[in-house]
Enzyme design. Structure first.
Site, mmCIF file in Angstrom:
data_model
loop_
_atom_site.group_PDB
_atom_site.id
_atom_site.type_symbol
_atom_site.label_atom_id
_atom_site.label_comp_id
_atom_site.label_asym_id
_atom_site.label_seq_id
_atom_site.Cartn_x
_atom_site.Cartn_y
_atom_site.Cartn_z
ATOM 1 N N CYS A 98 0.818 -1.173 0.062
ATOM 2 C CA CYS A 98 0.084 -0.039 -0.012
ATOM 3 C C CYS A 98 0.792 1.206 -0.180
ATOM 4 O O CYS A 98 1.703 1.410 0.844
ATOM 5 C CB CYS A 98 -0.874 0.055 1.244
ATOM 6 S SG CYS A 98 -1.922 1.541 1.430
ATOM 7 N N CYS A 102 -3.731 7.020 -1.576
ATOM 8 C CA CYS A 102 -4.932 7.384 -2.322
ATOM 9 C C CYS A 102 -6.219 7.951 -1.396
ATOM 10 O O CYS A 102 -7.187 8.729 -1.811
ATOM 11 C CB CYS A 102 -5.680 5.851 -2.804
ATOM 12 S SG CYS A 102 -4.224 5.052 -3.785
ATOM 13 N N THR A 189 -4.125 5.257 7.323
ATOM 14 C CA THR A 189 -2.786 4.778 6.453
ATOM 15 C C THR A 189 -1.986 5.846 6.136
ATOM 16 O O THR A 189 -2.362 6.994 5.672
ATOM 17 C CB THR A 189 -3.468 4.495 5.060
ATOM 18 O OG1 THR A 189 -4.520 3.259 5.392
ATOM 19 C CG2 THR A 189 -2.749 3.993 3.996
ATOM 20 N N GLU A 255 -0.230 1.892 9.166
ATOM 21 C CA GLU A 255 -1.473 2.360 9.561
ATOM 22 C C GLU A 255 -1.137 2.661 11.075
ATOM 23 O O GLU A 255 -0.514 1.897 11.805
ATOM 24 C CB GLU A 255 -2.584 1.305 9.496
ATOM 25 C CG GLU A 255 -3.094 1.417 8.009
ATOM 26 C CD GLU A 255 -3.848 0.280 7.698
ATOM 27 O OE1 GLU A 255 -3.520 -1.027 8.077
ATOM 28 O OE2 GLU A 255 -4.871 0.378 6.745
ATOM 29 N N HIS A 290 -12.977 5.556 -3.403
ATOM 30 C CA HIS A 290 -11.989 4.942 -2.828
ATOM 31 C C HIS A 290 -12.172 3.500 -3.142
ATOM 32 O O HIS A 290 -11.135 2.621 -2.912
ATOM 33 C CB HIS A 290 -11.923 5.277 -1.315
ATOM 34 C CG HIS A 290 -10.693 4.939 -0.404
ATOM 35 N ND1 HIS A 290 -9.574 5.375 -1.226
ATOM 36 C CD2 HIS A 290 -10.600 4.491 0.630
ATOM 37 C CE1 HIS A 290 -8.438 4.973 -0.308
ATOM 38 N NE2 HIS A 290 -9.020 4.316 0.809
ATOM 39 N N TYR A 294 -9.094 0.723 -5.104
ATOM 40 C CA TYR A 294 -8.604 -0.391 -4.741
ATOM 41 C C TYR A 294 -8.034 -1.384 -5.835
ATOM 42 O O TYR A 294 -7.595 -2.596 -5.837
ATOM 43 C CB TYR A 294 -9.463 -1.423 -3.860
ATOM 44 C CG TYR A 294 -9.239 -0.995 -2.443
ATOM 45 C CD1 TYR A 294 -9.936 0.290 -2.000
ATOM 46 C CD2 TYR A 294 -8.461 -1.743 -1.651
ATOM 47 C CE1 TYR A 294 -9.681 0.591 -0.475
ATOM 48 C CE2 TYR A 294 -8.479 -1.384 -0.180
ATOM 49 C CZ TYR A 294 -8.992 -0.212 0.491
ATOM 50 O OH TYR A 294 -8.475 0.322 1.595
ATOM 51 N N CYS A 296 -5.447 -0.756 -7.070
ATOM 52 C CA CYS A 296 -4.387 -0.877 -6.901
ATOM 53 C C CYS A 296 -3.903 -2.195 -6.501
ATOM 54 O O CYS A 296 -2.646 -2.579 -6.757
ATOM 55 C CB CYS A 296 -3.807 0.262 -5.504
ATOM 56 S SG CYS A 296 -4.729 -0.472 -4.027
ATOM 57 N N GLU A 444 -6.629 -5.510 4.532
ATOM 58 C CA GLU A 444 -6.936 -4.107 4.216
ATOM 59 C C GLU A 444 -7.778 -4.249 2.991
ATOM 60 O O GLU A 444 -8.778 -3.429 2.906
ATOM 61 C CB GLU A 444 -5.607 -3.305 3.905
ATOM 62 C CG GLU A 444 -6.061 -1.841 3.427
ATOM 63 C CD GLU A 444 -4.752 -0.967 2.724
ATOM 64 O OE1 GLU A 444 -3.718 -1.190 3.559
ATOM 65 O OE2 GLU A 444 -4.938 -0.533 1.771
#
Lengths: 491, 491, 491, 491
Positions: A98, A102, A189, A255, A290, A294, A296, A444
């Site tokens: 991560c 974002c 995050t 996090e 959001h 994901y 990603c 996550e």
């Protein structure tokens, strides 16, 4: 002077005197802490990519009139939304984890339109303030983090009903020049690696929750902000000195719990204050963005597929039909996620404020698949890895003069495969399916941007069931009660 | 004079003296045959939609300079490809079955660019001929069907190796003014309801298969063409007289065997003849288009979701949490298909010939999900329908003076629900999960545009495994043999 | 004097001067090593259960005429096989991890019948020797470990073809009174916690592999045996001092590499030496037993379901319909595993040697589900746990005077739920889905007793396809070539 | 004189003057009706198997002291319960459909123990009456059908609350020598092919539903009983004359609506009358038996796997790795069902009345998998079948002198495969996945013995969640509130 490179970004994080706690102690300099550094490296890649591939990772903003990092860009076209996904996949491929930016990008785009809408209703000046804030961030090329998820206390109670009013972030004092906020935001995050935080309410609010309807920008290094680092599976391997056992020594996620200990925010940085009826739309627009972000994870999926294929090669099994079939299945699932995500972006529509908002249904569908498919991809990767992934001795055993030579003798496979490379790839798969980056790739994926049930509720709202019923009734020839003409705009 | 409406379309099919066989007999007039008519009605909807919603179902073609049905349109932009999907979903919603025109649309777009490429290599005149053919179709507003899938004989042998050379369609004679073709194409969708057929090779060919590399346009009513109708589950219910038991009395699909009994084709209608090396790219471009065209099934999915929701209402179960959850799951799966399909269209790129070709990977991913999810959606629909779906007595029993009143007494549920409406919805679900339109919703979803393994092979080709390995190796720190820079364009 | 209790078992492991290496160093006393101790505790539970519930965890052996731990019992009835499964589930429930004794139990039962069969063919004395060995183990109440999986080197080559002949354990010297063996066995469960090891070949062998067809008993504390400990996800948390972060501080699994550095074995302890044609049946009988032994994972599943239900309670979400539905799904999957496993045991048949062998097909089916369902159960557990499972700060942060009070303030949910209990349950779920016991619950479920493809190959062998075809052909009315009467004993 | 053979069974059904309605007309003689006859043939196989394999399909009853068909046997041992499953699978293999006798067998065994329990509480004479009834059935070797599922009306209302009191079968009059019942039972399997029906309440009842708590035996040929036949997918193909298109011309299932038009039942045949508190346990014991009886579907699965393997052979694809892998998956799923079912039987326990009751949890788990896996097996069978399964022309087209030769030319594959055999196998797969026997293999698998949610509710009841929580809490070290000792008898 703005940040111009990945190195300057890292330098910008030094000497900020943040109050960060990890393993029970205050961290002197997060940049140099071996557990924290990989997460900083991951964000640094967002700067590096903008240097190496500006087309992909930057954009020209009409706000500031300059080329800005895409993470700081307010979308001005459908293509801007689509390009976010392409950039996200690439960064997932480059970091295998991560990269944390974002939330800020999506919060910026959600606040951009919601502040506009609030102002239309209430005559407030939030939108202009927010534009100024974004211009500032663009000029300095800062990292903006989000701060949405409250700790929530008793989930069956509203914010104002909690035994302890601080269990949701709220305004505790209003002064002539600003507000004071208190509370904590959980598992945020990349917060420590950011320069500014965008505080937002976490859910739909009622009028009684007025003090909780607060959105504001807070500098990360504000003295009244405290950070407590969340621990991750296998986090302490970063402290051991060896490199291979970490699996992905360079990159990791982050996090932390953010505690706002009566933080003063001047009005120039307040973007919502008491307009409870807009909390829901802020949350919905943010999560729509959001959930599609994901995508990603398909970049991480590419890495894991590549790792599984590599270990099959090393084991001499790459030609087995079941191995090839499993790799195809992994790719199919990975691209299914990508398809829904990029489709959500392609189907963006302009908001009243002029920026672009992705398709809500497809964004939810994308994220809902993200709560399932990475787990199956990870399972298949473990299948191809073989049991050695969890029984391999440690770096130290391989470095030992006693056991090292024995291990190298017995871990050999084909002559052209180095035992260390075999270890590296096994440890990478461990890292992504059980270790530090499994946090990002799996858990996550499950809970970030809302847990699975949150998507199901949203899909239920959006699925236009009445119209679908009419479609069926018309074809079935149902007459009574079915006289309404079906609205065929059903998706 | 061109066809201007759905009614004119139906009229245009009359008196063609086609040699159509069904249930062992020649069909006098297909338009009036109760088994065939619903499939004609389904195509008629493609005309009706163009009248009712020209934005959706027609386009202005620069070929003929006129507004044409979208099924006859050569794509001129990314949006043209995307609009195909929107139209397909809508038509699926309106008909609950296969409306049969996608093959022709996709074949037209594939041949458009492949003829261009052949000409570039061989100096042949195919592209110009093909443009003329398309202009002709557009002017007359005809239905164009495809004819690709050969009967194939022994699947382990190439066309020229078969015991009987006719098991693949091929040129049996070359004359000064044209060619004569012989063979048969299996399970051809909507062929009898079309005006022209586009014959294409079915697979990759080698030089020895030269006579099989034939693409040509043939009029449906050519006297040497014979049609043998395929039977569908529950097809004969259309002959019984009752309406409800048919489930969807108005609309159905059609597949038939087309036999070419030495059909002469003038060169003006020949678009490939012997250029075996282009057979593969024709098949690949067609299937890329066509696999994404299966987005139509999400329209059928909308109907089935609506039917399941309606029957739950009728049973008084619509508020049960498990019922709502199953409806959400059905919608989620349905939209997942849609996401990958519409994404494939959005990611289209121009060909050398100037039309637009969708993304190959996402198109395959879309279709591969279509081989899975409709089965699960159908399973959930049967779950919500209850057992009565398969134990309901016949129309005749409900019409009988003896049993009718008894059945109406005992099939009553809530006072506001009519027993006949309950039957109608149950029969619609039966129709789509076991009956005539289960052929289109399930088995055709499995095998149309290529069986599942065909998609897996294509995904394997497209998944860029070498680049994915490099991504993994770079993150794992693998040195030896991993010196190549990863090409990060991996999807 | 035999071991009579869990405590005596632990004592029996002390002062053995084993050569065990972990984290690059020789371990002075494994019993006292914090990383190793939990695995010893897990085996100790097998003694404790035999004390507390002798009906379940012990049996009267006709070999020694005495009551023995069930793990040392040669099955004398179908019920004996069934009771193994019941005991395994219970121990899974008590430990939440791999208790490591099944390999020895299953190896004992496989060798019991295979030695008998070898003797019948070759007139060898293996069976009697083996009975004596088992009697010895029963008298002393020892833990017997297995040693089957070789390191294998290049998987495309047979043992004798490897570049290094030591990549499979083999006989390097034959002396008048015994043999000398060399090689290594990979990821051997519980070996260090055992008293004796049963060495067995790892796969089907050909005549050229004669020296590799060796089965023998070796004392764990033989001076020429070396152990290198495999590291597990989060293993070093056991070194940190805190208890909660470990998730399951008391129990863990163990896997190590065993290196045989020219170990002499007297003939009294040799049970196969060169009879290559029996290697396959030894492997098959062992794996049939052992694949069904994975019923133990349903005990772990019980724990994980209980943990997920507890955390839902703590979060105040236990009445949500989706939460209850997920718990039901977890139980359904867990019991599906149990069903196939216990069925395999119930369907046991006597061998020629007189002990009982479980059903091969059902054992493979059980294990194959174990390679899938625990992953899905774990995914659902993570769903119910919420994201805090991977962002919770460390024990040290909770113990700190600075951060402890802040964390306790903000991690509070309902007044009756203690924050520490919430942490404990979250850490247990982390432990079983990402941490130390995820190794046992997930990856070992995937690869232990053979990877998924090994079960598929065995299912293919056992599925009686020719008979199934005849069943279909008879009902379809296929005549030619289908004249054989179907053997209806198809399962 | 008792029925001694399959032929005598069929003869016994003649001339009963039943009032059976089908397709709107009264059926003169069901035995000779082409739609009904296959269902009679299926039950006849239960007699034939008892002749051919008495060990499998009959048992010695201590009630009548004679060898009886196993479907009439009250279980006297665990093995008796297990043998039911073996017989069921075999009959599924022989018929490829529902052979309809399990309801009677399971009802007999449930009523046997429940009547005993009622008598213990109420001093009623039901058990003795029921034993006499069973003895009578055994002596005559009759088929006993069940009649449980009421039509139910408004599902949100109890029986006595319905607008029409007849929507559940109930006592409308009590006379000195018996009761009069009225109402209807929906989709009753094999009722017309039975000799006697066992009426039972359909669900848990409260005291206000006293008249609905009725269990009784009614002769099938009672003049006041009316039957309305349920139609099945493709049912009318049996009327067409051809054989191949039917797919499985010999065997089929049967479900009908039974209407009790004021049927008098003498007290000798009344086994429950008003004891509402026992309705739930009757339903539960029956469904526990019956959910495990769905092991029969694994016999159908064997046929479908065999059909899929045969068609792959015919197509020359049987060596493709994906084909073999799909067959393995089908077998794995099929055996998973079998495992849970046979395990439920093996784990049977004696009731107070002395017969044996299977394990409730595993029976529910078995059935729940039956609501899922046959659909996936059917999907895979359709995958292997290819599209021709749904586009094949009719028998009549193959028999036609015009089209027959053309079809035989073009449907040829390998020289050794006859086109008719290829058709036969394709039609069998169509029959089981879309046609008549898809009703039994799929939809009945979904809803028979209770719809999926019914199993989930039962699994929730049986899953011992409190004990599972304690297991987790103990391992997690949860102290407060967790002081109870975990009851480790959790499954």
């Amino acid at each position: 002077m703005p940040i111009r490179s990945a190195d300057e970004y890292i330098a910008s994080l030094r000497n900020r005197k943040l109050r960060v706690y990890l393993f029970g102690e205050r961290v002197e300099e997060p940049v140099d802490h071996p557990v924290i550094r990989p997460s900083i490296n991951a964000i640094a890649e967002t700067y590096r990519l903008a240097e190496e591939d500006p087309e992909l990772a930057s954009a020209t903003s009409s706000l500031s009139g300059q080329r800005v990092n895409r993470f700081l860009h307010v979308t001005e076209s459908v293509n801007d939304v689509v390009m976010q996904n392409r950039m996200q996949r690439r960064l997932g491929q480059r970091t295998g984890t991560c990269f944390q930016r974002c939330v800020g990008m999506d919060a910026t785009n959600a606040l951009y339109s919601v502040t506009y809408d609030i102002d239309k209703t209430h005559g407030t000046p939030y939108h202009e303030r927010f534009r100024s804030f974004v211009q500032h961030m663009q000029r300095e090329n800062f990292v903006v983090g989000g701060a949405m998820t409250d700790v929530k206390g008793d989930r069956s109670k509203a914010p104002h009903e909690q035994a302890d009013p601080d269990l949701f972030v709220h305004v505790v004092e209003r002064r002539p020049d600003g507000v004071v906020i208190r509370g904590a935001k959980a598992h945020q995050t990349g917060c420590i690696n950011s320069h500014w935080l965008l505080v937002m309410p976490t859910m739909r609010l009622s009028a009684a929750d007025r003090d909780y309807a607060i959105s504001a920008a807070v500098p990360v290094d504000h003295p009244n902000v405290l950070y407590i680092y969340g621990r991750q599976s296998c986090d302490s391997r970063a402290l051991e000195g060896g490199e291979i056992d970490q699996g992905n020594a360079q990159f990791g996620g982050q996090e932390a719990l953010i505690v706002f200990e009566d933080v003063f925010v001047p009005y120039t940085h307040v973007f919502m204050d008491g307009e409870t009826e807009f909390a829901a739309s802020l949350v919905e627009r943010f999560t729509a963005y959001h959930r599609r972000s994901y995508v990603c994870k398909t970049g991480l999926g590419d890495v894991l597929i590549g790792a599984a294929a590599t270990i099959a090669d090393y084991n001499g099994a790459s030609q087995a039909s079941h191995v090839r079939d499993k790799l195809v299945e992994m790719a199919h699932l990975n691209e299914t996620i990508y398809g829904a995500g990029i489709a959500a972006s392609h189907e963006s529509k302009p908001t009243s404020a002029g920026n672009y908002q992705c398709d809500d249904m497809l964004a939810n569908v994308c994220k809902h698949n993200v709560t399932r498919f990475p787990y199956e991809i990870a399972r298949l990767a473990q299948d191809l890895a073989g049991g050695l992934m969890v029984t391999l001795p440690s770096d130290a055993d391989f470095d030992s003069q006693v056991t090292g030579p024995i291990l190298r003798k017995y871990m050999a496979t084909r002559p052209e495969v180095s035992v260390d490379n075999r270890r590296r790839v096994l440890r990478l798969i461990e890292n992504m399916t059980l270790g530090r980056n499994a946090v990002g790739y799996l858990t996550e994926s499950m809970h970030g941007a809302g847990s699975p049930q949150a998507q199901r509720i949203q899909i239920q709202r959006l699925m236009q069931l009445p119209q679908k019923k009419l479609l069926a009734q018309k074809l079935a020839g149902v007459s009574e009660g079915g006289t309404d003409k079906p609205d065929e705009r059903t998706r």
